[in-house]
Each structure stands twice: as C-alpha cells, then as structure tokens.
Enzyme design. Structure first.
Site, PDB file in Angstrom:
ATOM      1  N   GLY A  51     -17.895   5.346   7.854  1.00 23.31           N
ATOM      2  CA  GLY A  51     -17.531   7.082   7.587  1.00 23.31           C
ATOM      3  C   GLY A  51     -18.105   8.004   8.718  1.00 23.31           C
ATOM      4  O   GLY A  51     -18.964   7.538   9.336  1.00 23.31           O
ATOM      5  N   CYS A  78     -20.141  -0.704   9.448  1.00 21.35           N
ATOM      6  CA  CYS A  78     -20.489   0.745  10.050  1.00 21.35           C
ATOM      7  C   CYS A  78     -21.051   1.325   9.435  1.00 21.35           C
ATOM      8  O   CYS A  78     -22.577   0.739   9.338  1.00 21.35           O
ATOM      9  CB  CYS A  78     -19.575   1.064  10.470  1.00 21.35           C
ATOM     10  SG  CYS A  78     -19.689   2.711  11.647  1.00 21.35           S
ATOM     11  N   TYR A  79     -21.290   2.807   8.967  1.00 17.47           N
ATOM     12  CA  TYR A  79     -21.794   3.411   8.331  1.00 17.47           C
ATOM     13  C   TYR A  79     -22.497   2.962   6.873  1.00 17.47           C
ATOM     14  O   TYR A  79     -23.813   2.941   6.451  1.00 17.47           O
ATOM     15  CB  TYR A  79     -21.049   4.489   8.166  1.00 17.47           C
ATOM     16  CG  TYR A  79     -22.049   6.002   6.893  1.00 17.47           C
ATOM     17  CD1 TYR A  79     -23.250   6.770   7.161  1.00 17.47           C
ATOM     18  CD2 TYR A  79     -21.389   6.192   5.627  1.00 17.47           C
ATOM     19  CE1 TYR A  79     -23.246   7.156   6.509  1.00 17.47           C
ATOM     20  CE2 TYR A  79     -22.612   6.727   4.573  1.00 17.47           C
ATOM     21  CZ  TYR A  79     -23.197   7.699   5.811  1.00 17.47           C
ATOM     22  OH  TYR A  79     -24.054   8.355   4.676  1.00 17.47           O
ATOM     23  N   HIS A 166     -15.792  -2.685  13.004  1.00 15.36           N
ATOM     24  CA  HIS A 166     -15.007  -3.262  12.181  1.00 15.36           C
ATOM     25  C   HIS A 166     -13.817  -4.038  12.209  1.00 15.36           C
ATOM     26  O   HIS A 166     -13.415  -4.080  12.610  1.00 15.36           O
ATOM     27  CB  HIS A 166     -14.259  -1.976  12.229  1.00 15.36           C
ATOM     28  CG  HIS A 166     -14.769  -0.546  12.436  1.00 15.36           C
ATOM     29  ND1 HIS A 166     -14.857   0.016  10.583  1.00 15.36           N
ATOM     30  CD2 HIS A 166     -15.735  -0.126  12.753  1.00 15.36           C
ATOM     31  CE1 HIS A 166     -15.822   1.386  11.519  1.00 15.36           C
ATOM     32  NE2 HIS A 166     -15.694   1.551  12.209  1.00 15.36           N
ATOM     33  N   GLU A 168     -11.838  -4.495  10.000  1.00  6.36           N
ATOM     34  CA  GLU A 168     -10.561  -4.573   9.736  1.00  6.36           C
ATOM     35  C   GLU A 168      -9.829  -4.258  10.431  1.00  6.36           C
ATOM     36  O   GLU A 168      -8.468  -4.348  10.805  1.00  6.36           O
ATOM     37  CB  GLU A 168     -11.261  -3.642   8.255  1.00  6.36           C
ATOM     38  CG  GLU A 168     -10.947  -2.194   9.374  1.00  6.36           C
ATOM     39  CD  GLU A 168     -12.318  -1.616   9.946  1.00  6.36           C
ATOM     40  OE1 GLU A 168     -13.150  -2.924   9.065  1.00  6.36           O
ATOM     41  OE2 GLU A 168     -12.772  -0.809   9.038  1.00  6.36           O
ATOM     42  N   GLY A 222      15.346   4.811  -1.322  1.00  6.61           N
ATOM     43  CA  GLY A 222      14.951   4.116  -1.578  1.00  6.61           C
ATOM     44  C   GLY A 222      13.889   2.701  -1.424  1.00  6.61           C
ATOM     45  O   GLY A 222      14.422   2.647  -2.751  1.00  6.61           O
ATOM     46  N   VAL A 223      12.837   2.380  -0.729  1.00  9.67           N
ATOM     47  CA  VAL A 223      12.497   1.158  -0.359  1.00  9.67           C
ATOM     48  C   VAL A 223      11.376   1.408  -2.403  1.00  9.67           C
ATOM     49  O   VAL A 223      12.021   0.429  -3.567  1.00  9.67           O
ATOM     50  CB  VAL A 223      11.712   0.484   0.068  1.00  9.67           C
ATOM     51  CG1 VAL A 223      10.801  -0.449  -0.228  1.00  9.67           C
ATOM     52  CG2 VAL A 223      12.067   1.108   1.293  1.00  9.67           C
ATOM     53  N   ASP A 224      10.673   2.487  -2.549  1.00  9.02           N
ATOM     54  CA  ASP A 224      10.430   2.199  -3.814  1.00  9.02           C
ATOM     55  C   ASP A 224      10.753   2.615  -5.041  1.00  9.02           C
ATOM     56  O   ASP A 224      10.302   1.698  -6.020  1.00  9.02           O
ATOM     57  CB  ASP A 224       9.061   4.294  -3.531  1.00  9.02           C
ATOM     58  CG  ASP A 224       8.619   3.704  -2.392  1.00  9.02           C
ATOM     59  OD1 ASP A 224       8.212   2.166  -1.264  1.00  9.02           O
ATOM     60  OD2 ASP A 224       7.711   4.334  -2.193  1.00  9.02           O
ATOM     61  N   LYS A 369       2.295   0.210   0.950  1.00 11.11           N
ATOM     62  CA  LYS A 369       3.454  -0.050   0.856  1.00 11.11           C
ATOM     63  C   LYS A 369       4.519  -1.262   1.380  1.00 11.11           C
ATOM     64  O   LYS A 369       5.270  -1.613   1.289  1.00 11.11           O
ATOM     65  CB  LYS A 369       4.437   1.230   1.846  1.00 11.11           C
ATOM     66  CG  LYS A 369       5.241   1.501   2.557  1.00 11.11           C
ATOM     67  CD  LYS A 369       5.780   1.884   1.529  1.00 11.11           C
ATOM     68  CE  LYS A 369       7.425   2.419   1.960  1.00 11.11           C
ATOM     69  NZ  LYS A 369       8.682   3.346   1.146  1.00 11.11           N
TER      70      LYS A 369
END
Ligand code: XMP
Length: 514
Positions: A51, A78-79, A166, A168, A222-224, A369
C-alpha cells in the site's frame, strides 16, 4: 481459500490472480474487515497487500487487533510486512538511503519454508520508501539485499511471514514459487479451484435460483456476455432468452456474425433488434463525445426496456459483471456488503429502469477476465470468440470524430475491415489489446489519383498493447504491414485519401480518441 487484505497497492488484484493461477480460490477484501468476519470466511491463509501509506503516518491503515492471533498463516507483502513489524513491537523507519524502486538482487535463507526449494539468490521487484529496521521478538531475517537488511522475515512458530519485495509481479523471477510455498507448504491449501469446478457450482446455483423462471440477457457479442450466455444455457436451456440490440455502430458484418454464431451454432434463443435507425436519429448532429455516449446509453436503455416488455414475463436479468467491478464497489464502499449489483459505467446495460422487477444474476462475479476466457474455453466456445479484443459499447460512433452519419459509419467500417483483416493475417490480433481505426471526416487532405486531384477524409490507425487498458503502448508494427494497410485503404476506400499511425502512449493519451 486465501484472503487478501487490500491496503491500496496497485498490485492487490494481481496477488489474487496469482493465487488463483495456483488453482486456489482467493478473495480481495477491504483492509478494515474485522478479524471475526475474516475468521468466518475460513481462509487457509491471509495475505496483507502492499500500500502507498507509511505505518507511522497519521490516519494510515492499521492491522486490526487480534488479526495475528487467529491462528491462520499470514504473509505480509511490502506495507503488509511493515504493518506486522509495527504491530508486534518492531521498528519501521523512513530511510532515504535505503529507498528501493525496481529490481534488487535478493539473497535468501533456504531453510525458511517460504524459500524452500528455490535458489539462494535471485532478482526481486522492490518498491518502498520505508524499511523494517528492528524486528519484533521471535522474528528472524530470511532474506536481504545489498542495501536492505530485512528483505524478508518470519516467525515460523506462529506462521507469520513478511517480504519487503513483491512476489506477485513478473519481475520477481521466483515470485510464483514463493507464493506457492506459502499457499501449499505453509497454509496447506488444496489446488481445487478449476473452471470445471466453477461450472459445476454455478450451474447448480443458477438452477436453484431460477427454478422454472425466465432469464433475460443483453448480449453484445463480447467475451463476457457470450460466456454468460453459454453458462446460463447449460444451466437452464431455453428458459434463457438473449437480446442483441444492433445500434448500427458495429464492425462490418459483425452484427450478422454475432447473431449467426449465437442462434445457429450455440442454439440459444435470441431476439435480434435492429435499432440502427433510431440510434442514428438520436445522435444526428451531435459532435461532443460525452453527449454521444449519453444519448447512446439512454437510447439503449429505452430500447432494451421496450423490447423486454415485448418478450413478456421474465424474473431474472443476467449480466456479465466481473470480479474487478465487484471489488471496486466493495473497496470503495469499505465493506463487503456493498458488493451488491454494480453495473459497469462503460457497460451498455448500465442503469436499467427501476420499474422493471427482476432479480440480477451475475454468474461471472467471482472471475477475473483471464478466468472468463478459460471458462469460455471450458464451455466449448469457439477460440475466435474467446480471444476477442474488447470493443467499446458505443462502437464506431466514438471512433468518428465529429458528427456520426450512416455514410461515415459505412466508410469507417470499410477501412476498419481492411485493418482487421491485415492485422489478423499478420498474426497481430492476439498480441494487441485493441486496434481502433478512427475516422476524421472533417480533416480533408489533398491527394492525387491517376491524374486527378482528390480531396478526401483522413483516418488514423491505432494498435496498442496493454495488460488491462489502464496503460497502453503503441505496438511496433512492421513498416511493411503499415504500408500495406495504408495503400489498401486508400485504394479500396475512395473517400479516404490519407492514413496515419497513432504512436501515442496511454497515459497521457487514451486508447480511444473520444
Ligand atoms: P480509454 O479510451 O479510456 O479506453 O483509454 C479504455 C478502454 O475502455 C474502452 N472504452 C469504452 N468501452 N464504452 C465501453 O464499453 C465506452 O464508452 C468506452 N470508452 C472507452 C476502450 O475501448 C478501452 O478498451
């Protein structure tokens, strides 16, 4: 499940996605969730995100009392690590000399369960101004860099871990291995989060909710929305009715393709509304982009409402709301309870009238997504459909700078079609985020064709790469491809005499021109 407490890091969603890539379900929750509520979620582990705050600043988000006493493994990133240190009596300081942004070479102690089986030094991504200078009692250092003593810490007995870097982000080469060590080794989570499992759960949930009722879905192609259609169809068959409203602003031949695909090949009940005449009338003479969006949005709702009444009784309305939209409203509202139906502002089905009585069904509300694409594949959707680039709701209407007329849309459709054909043939469709073609009907430039002087419109081609549309960069298309696109447009679309390639980045430019 792994719960991630969101302290405002730009990478918080990425942590959740990484955990899910390991086939473990993860949820992002506001940082001020109470420990009791957290315990109710029965997570196998807790991750505290990074953060932007400093733990010693007034009003900085804190770690709740009792959170570290839940007997659930905790990893602070991190934070998140600084919060642990601060809470348990260690010291966090701002040290100008130790600020690190970017890659740093990390040396780790492999006896730590967090770094088990990983080599003892590798590149890691850092982004911090503060650092932990004194560790709390019971903690030991498990990694450092040349300029940072405490790059990772742990109290293995209490299963509390902290990393200043990080794991990630992709720049931390062993990041996924570290997260897996935490998730599987330390938290003992099981890799049971799969799309096949998701389909099974959702189909059951949808059947229970819908019973013998009818479901209406606004389909855009669309995909969704197509994935929602496939999932609902699997669950309730012909109790699902899809409505496709053609506003007249789609790509060349696209409306027909969508309709064919859904009705012929997916055998789904589809109501096709050709509303283009009304939409053109509504935006006639309008040049302001936001006014165009407003009018198109309003007309969409009006049409949807009117046509839905024609369809007759339905008790449920389905939507392709995704997890990032749900989180956005949850975090902004500061409580999970606020995750109630939020409709994307960019989404066409925004702001449906209140006098329509139906219950919302949002079967993608737990997915990112990339997971929707996996789900689509698992449901047997055609690859072309699954890999579709995003396309704005107002379509080509916001890619014509100035007034939108049927003739201008036709000209843009022709140019756009050439660009899409060439981009696909050259293998760039899958690599690019979007490839907008923008028509500048009022920018007239001189050309010569044969011996005649011409004076036609200009169009701009834009091809960008992006992770999430928040930032974007110009794709380095080969000159040969650009030249081919340009010469085909000028030769085959007589109204256009000049083609430009847009090389601006986002920010400061946006992806669309309007
Ligand atoms: P910008 O232009 O803001 O676009 O960089 C970011 C992403 O959003 C899409 N976009 C829209 N999508 N309705 C939509 O459904 C809209 O009015 C709209 N405006 C922009 C854009 O295509 C890109 O993917």
């Amino acid at each position: 499940m792994i719960v991630i407490l969101d302290y405002g890091s730009q990478f918080a969603q990425l942590i959740a996605r990484r955990v899910r890539e390991g086939n473990v379900y993860s949820e992002l929750v506001p940082h001020d969730i109470s420990p009791a509520r957290l315990k109710d979620l029965k997570p196998e582990g807790i991750i505290l995100s990074g953060g932007p705050a400093s733990v010693y600043a007034d009003g900085a988000p804190r770690l709740a009392d009792g959170l570290l006493e839940l007997d659930i493994p905790v990893l602070g990133i991190c934070y998140g690590m600084q919060l642990i240190v601060d809470k348990l009596g260690g010291k966090v300081e701002s040290q100008t000399a130790n600020r690190e942004y970017g890659k740093a070479f990390l040396k780790v102690d492999n006896s730590s369960e967090l770094f088990l089986g990983i080599e003892d030094s590798f590149m890691a991504w850092m982004s911090h101004g503060d650092s932990c200078t004194v560790l709390p009692a019971g903690f030991r250092r498990t990694a450092s860099t040349d300029s940072l003593k405490n790059a990772a810490i742990e109290n293995a007995a209490r299963k509390i871990y902290g990393v200043q870097f990080h794991p990630e982000v992709a720049h931390t080469v062993k990041g996924m291995d570290i997260l897996k060590n935490f998730i599987f080794g330390i938290c003992r989570a099981k890799p049971v989060w799969t799309m096949a499992g998701y389909i099974e759960t959702e189909v059951k949930r949808i059947r229970e909710t819908v019973g013998g009722g009818k479901v209406l879905l606004g389909l855009s192609g669309g995909v969704d929305s197509t994935t929602v259609a496939a999932l609902l169809h699997k669950a309730v068959g012909d109790q699902l009715i899809c409505m496709f409203i053609d506003q007249g602003f789609m790509r060349k031949g696209e409306a027909k393709r969508v309709v064919d695909l859904i009705s012929k090949y997916m055998h789904i009940r589809l109501v096709h509304i050709d509303a283009s005449k009304r939409f053109f009338e509504r935006i006639a003479g309008v040049s302001d982009p936001e006014e165009k969006r407003r009018r198109i949005g309003r007309e969409f709702i009006r049409t949807f409402e009117k046509e839905a009444r024609q369809i007759g009784d339905f008790q449920f309305l389905a939507q392709g709301t995704l997890y990032p939209d749900v989180i956005e409203s949850a975090v902004a509202g500061g409580t999970q309870a606020k995750t109630a139906a939020k409709i994307k502002t960019h989404h066409n089905v925004g702001g449906l009238p209140e006098n329509m009585h139906f219950k919302l069904i949002e079967p993608l509300r737990w997915l990112f997504k990339d997971e929707v694409r996996k789900l689509g594949r698992e449901l047997g959707l055609h690859e072309d459909l699954v890999n579709r680039q995003p396309f704005p709701g107002p379509g080509l209407a916001i890619r014509i700078i100035g007034e939108v007329t049927p003739e201008r849309v036709r000209v843009l459709q022709e140019a756009d079609n050439i660009v899409m054909t060439e981009i696909k043939a050259a293998g760039w469709y899958g690599k690019a985020w979007q490839v907008p073609v923008i028509l500048l009907p009022e920018v007239r430039t001189v050309g010569v064709m044969g011996d005649a002087r011409t004076y036609g419109m200009t169009c701009a081609v834009r091809c960008v790469t992006s992770e999430d549309a928040m930032t974007a960069r110009v794709a380095h298309l080969p000159w040969e491809l650009l030249e081919k696109i340009s010469s085909r447009i000028i030769n085959e679309v007589p109204e256009i005499t000049r083609v430009c390639y847009d090389i601006s980045s986002k920010p400061p430019a946006t992806i669309e021109w309007e």
